[in-house]
Design an enzyme around this catalytic site. Structure first.
Site, PDB file in Angstrom:
ATOM      1  N   GLY A 136       0.841  -1.183   0.000  1.00 46.74           N
ATOM      2  CA  GLY A 136       0.000   0.000   0.000  1.00 46.74           C
ATOM      3  C   GLY A 136       0.878   1.234   0.000  1.00 46.74           C
ATOM      4  O   GLY A 136       2.076   1.174  -0.312  1.00 46.74           O
ATOM      5  N   VAL A 137       0.299   2.369   0.374  1.00 40.87           N
ATOM      6  CA  VAL A 137       1.072   3.620   0.355  1.00 40.87           C
ATOM      7  C   VAL A 137       2.252   3.565   1.327  1.00 40.87           C
ATOM      8  O   VAL A 137       3.351   4.022   1.004  1.00 40.87           O
ATOM      9  CB  VAL A 137       0.163   4.844   0.647  1.00 40.87           C
ATOM     10  CG1 VAL A 137      -0.475   4.775   2.018  1.00 40.87           C
ATOM     11  CG2 VAL A 137       0.942   6.143   0.491  1.00 40.87           C
ATOM     12  N   ALA A 138       2.061   2.975   2.511  1.00 43.57           N
ATOM     13  CA  ALA A 138       3.150   2.911   3.492  1.00 43.57           C
ATOM     14  C   ALA A 138       4.291   2.038   2.984  1.00 43.57           C
ATOM     15  O   ALA A 138       5.462   2.409   3.062  1.00 43.57           O
ATOM     16  CB  ALA A 138       2.629   2.386   4.826  1.00 43.57           C
TER      17      ALA A 138
ATOM     18  N   THR B  46      -5.203   1.477   0.660  1.00 36.94           N
ATOM     19  CA  THR B  46      -4.750   2.649  -0.089  1.00 36.94           C
ATOM     20  C   THR B  46      -5.548   2.806  -1.378  1.00 36.94           C
ATOM     21  O   THR B  46      -6.089   3.877  -1.671  1.00 36.94           O
ATOM     22  CB  THR B  46      -3.253   2.528  -0.438  1.00 36.94           C
ATOM     23  OG1 THR B  46      -2.479   2.530   0.748  1.00 36.94           O
ATOM     24  CG2 THR B  46      -2.804   3.677  -1.337  1.00 36.94           C
TER      25      THR B  46
ATOM     26  N   ALA C 203      -9.156   3.969  -0.901  1.00 41.34           N
ATOM     27  CA  ALA C 203      -9.404   5.220  -0.176  1.00 41.34           C
ATOM     28  C   ALA C 203      -9.970   6.284  -1.113  1.00 41.34           C
ATOM     29  O   ALA C 203      -9.433   6.526  -2.189  1.00 41.34           O
ATOM     30  CB  ALA C 203      -8.114   5.727   0.466  1.00 41.34           C
TER      31      ALA C 203
ATOM     32  N   GLY D 283     -11.231   9.592   0.171  1.00 43.26           N
ATOM     33  CA  GLY D 283     -10.947  10.926   0.678  1.00 43.26           C
ATOM     34  C   GLY D 283      -9.522  11.374   0.384  1.00 43.26           C
ATOM     35  O   GLY D 283      -8.697  10.605  -0.114  1.00 43.26           O
TER      36      GLY D 283
ATOM     37  N   ASP E 201      -3.031  -9.721   9.788  1.00 43.64           N
ATOM     38  CA  ASP E 201      -1.931 -10.691   9.797  1.00 43.64           C
ATOM     39  C   ASP E 201      -0.652 -10.097  10.393  1.00 43.64           C
ATOM     40  O   ASP E 201       0.054 -10.747  11.171  1.00 43.64           O
ATOM     41  CB  ASP E 201      -1.617 -11.162   8.363  1.00 43.64           C
ATOM     42  CG  ASP E 201      -2.845 -11.627   7.622  1.00 43.64           C
ATOM     43  OD1 ASP E 201      -3.718 -12.225   8.257  1.00 43.64           O
ATOM     44  OD2 ASP E 201      -2.935 -11.369   6.410  1.00 43.64           O
TER      45      ASP E 201
ATOM     46  N   ARG F  90     -14.738  12.197  13.185  1.00 46.12           N
ATOM     47  CA  ARG F  90     -15.376  10.938  12.798  1.00 46.12           C
ATOM     48  C   ARG F  90     -15.912  10.133  13.978  1.00 46.12           C
ATOM     49  O   ARG F  90     -16.976   9.527  13.890  1.00 46.12           O
ATOM     50  CB  ARG F  90     -14.381  10.058  12.030  1.00 46.12           C
ATOM     51  CG  ARG F  90     -14.229  10.446  10.597  1.00 46.12           C
ATOM     52  CD  ARG F  90     -13.278   9.509   9.890  1.00 46.12           C
ATOM     53  NE  ARG F  90     -13.025  10.009   8.538  1.00 46.12           N
ATOM     54  CZ  ARG F  90     -12.148   9.463   7.706  1.00 46.12           C
ATOM     55  NH1 ARG F  90     -11.457   8.414   8.074  1.00 46.12           N
ATOM     56  NH2 ARG F  90     -11.979   9.969   6.504  1.00 46.12           N
TER      57      ARG F  90
END
Length: 351
Positions: free
Chosen positions: A6-8, A35, A38, A40, A200, A267
């Site tokens: 993902g982005v990380a 990611t 998403a 937003g 996991d 939120r």
């Protein structure tokens, strides 16, 4: 070795590639990540009229005294640089009047949330980073590789044991391992997360002796499409930032009674209010009212959601969108220091 695509994981791989060879392990393929799904945008103190101090203050206020101020200041202080980096990598940010456009989301006192492709910012970030990863000769991606456990000797991580449907069981040794395996949404009955978000990484880190922290902080997104029998699909917060209302089945706009920021409260507050209002009114859901937008504008600004509503025969010109909270992003996880180091030597964590 980077676990997660993902982005990380991709961003960590790009930085790590400056020091040597990097292998990214993906449980399925990247488009299965949180990611990619998403909608937003990215909050950043980027506009000249905004400030890091204001963004920090909003964050600390929303965090109700639970934030680590040093981390908040570090992340927000570098946020504008990360937007510039994405621009240099040709991220297709939405623009207005020739400059990058910003929206408003919950908890923010300033319009500082930057979007791409309307309501597909995550997809745009993923594809932008993927292009950079593919161009990098020091990075290789190994897809459909399920990491089963971290390999450790004493309190040092040496790599992983994993399984691939074609190559079978494997041990992959690494000088440094970065855990970026994503969240835990699939542990809940209703979630915005794709099928792969099954915690996991948290489990294997725990088994290896890492410390987990703040595990009670699962974020619930206030508005996911509620159609009986269908999986929950995110209705981005940016819609409320643009002026969508939350109403109950009687058409009553109830958020004003609970918080001064109404639909743009943080939120956790909006989710709790919706849940309590559903219980109070004996309802299975509340509604998002976007009728005042008009279908043409909605299709341009939120194309993904516009198509989603059409697929369920929801006429956004005349119908309310049924919504309710669902498990969204994992706020807790493996405890690290400010450099991403865990309690296990050579094991880092991010995301």
């Amino acid at each position: 070795l980077v676990i997660g695509a993902g982005v990380a994981g991709f961003r960590a791989a790009l930085s790590a590639s400056q020091a040597g060879q990097v292998l990214v392990l993906a449980k399925t393929h990247g488009s299965d990540s949180n990611t990619y799904h998403a909608q937003g945008g990215i909050a950043a103190a980027f506009d000249p009229g905004d400030s890091v101090a204001s963004h920090v203050a909003d964050t600390l206020k929303t965090g109700c005294g639970l934030c680590d101020r040093e981390v908040v200041e570090l992340v927000i202080g570098d946020s504008a640089n990360q937007i510039r980096q994405l621009q240099q990598w040709s991220m297709p940010f939405d623009t207005r009047d020739g400059k990058i456009d910003a929206g408003r989301e919950g908890g923010h006192s300033y319009s500082r949330v930057y979007h791409a492709l309307g309501d597909a910012t995550g997809k745009a970030v993923f594809l932008t980073l993927l292009e950079q990863v593919k161009k990098n000769r020091n990075i290789k991606i190994f897809e459909n590789c399920f990491v089963v456990d971290l390999l450790t000797e004493g309190k040092t991580c040496l790599g992983v044991v994993c399984f691939h449907p074609k190559y079978g069981w494997q041990c992959i040794w690494a000088r440094k391992t970065i855990l970026a395996s994503g969240g835990a949404g699939q542990l809940y009955r209703e979630t915005t997360n794709p099928a792969g978000a099954t915690a996991d990484g948290l489990a294997m880190a725990y088994r290896a002796g890492a410390t987990l922290t703040d595990m009670e902080f699962m974020q619930f997104h206030p508005t996911t499409l509620y159609v009986a029998g269908a999986t929950r699909t995110l209705i981005t917060e940016a819609m409320r930032g643009e002026g969508a209302y939350l109403v109950d089945r009687k058409g009553h706009r109830f958020m004003k009674e609970y918080h001064e920021m109404a639909e743009l409260a943080p939120r956790d507050i909006v989710s709790r209010v919706i849940y309590n209002h559903m219980a109070k009114t004996n309802a299975t859901n509340v509604f998002l009212d976007v009728r005042h937008f008009g279908s043409a504008w909605l299709a341009e600004r939120f194309p993904t959601i516009s198509e989603l509503c059409k697929s369920f025969d929801i006429d956004v010109n005349n119908d309310l969108i049924p919504v309710r909270p669902s498990a969204h992003y994992m706020i807790g996880g493996v405890k690290t220091d400010i450099q991403g180091r865990t309690a296990i030597a050579s094991l880092y964590c991010c995301g």
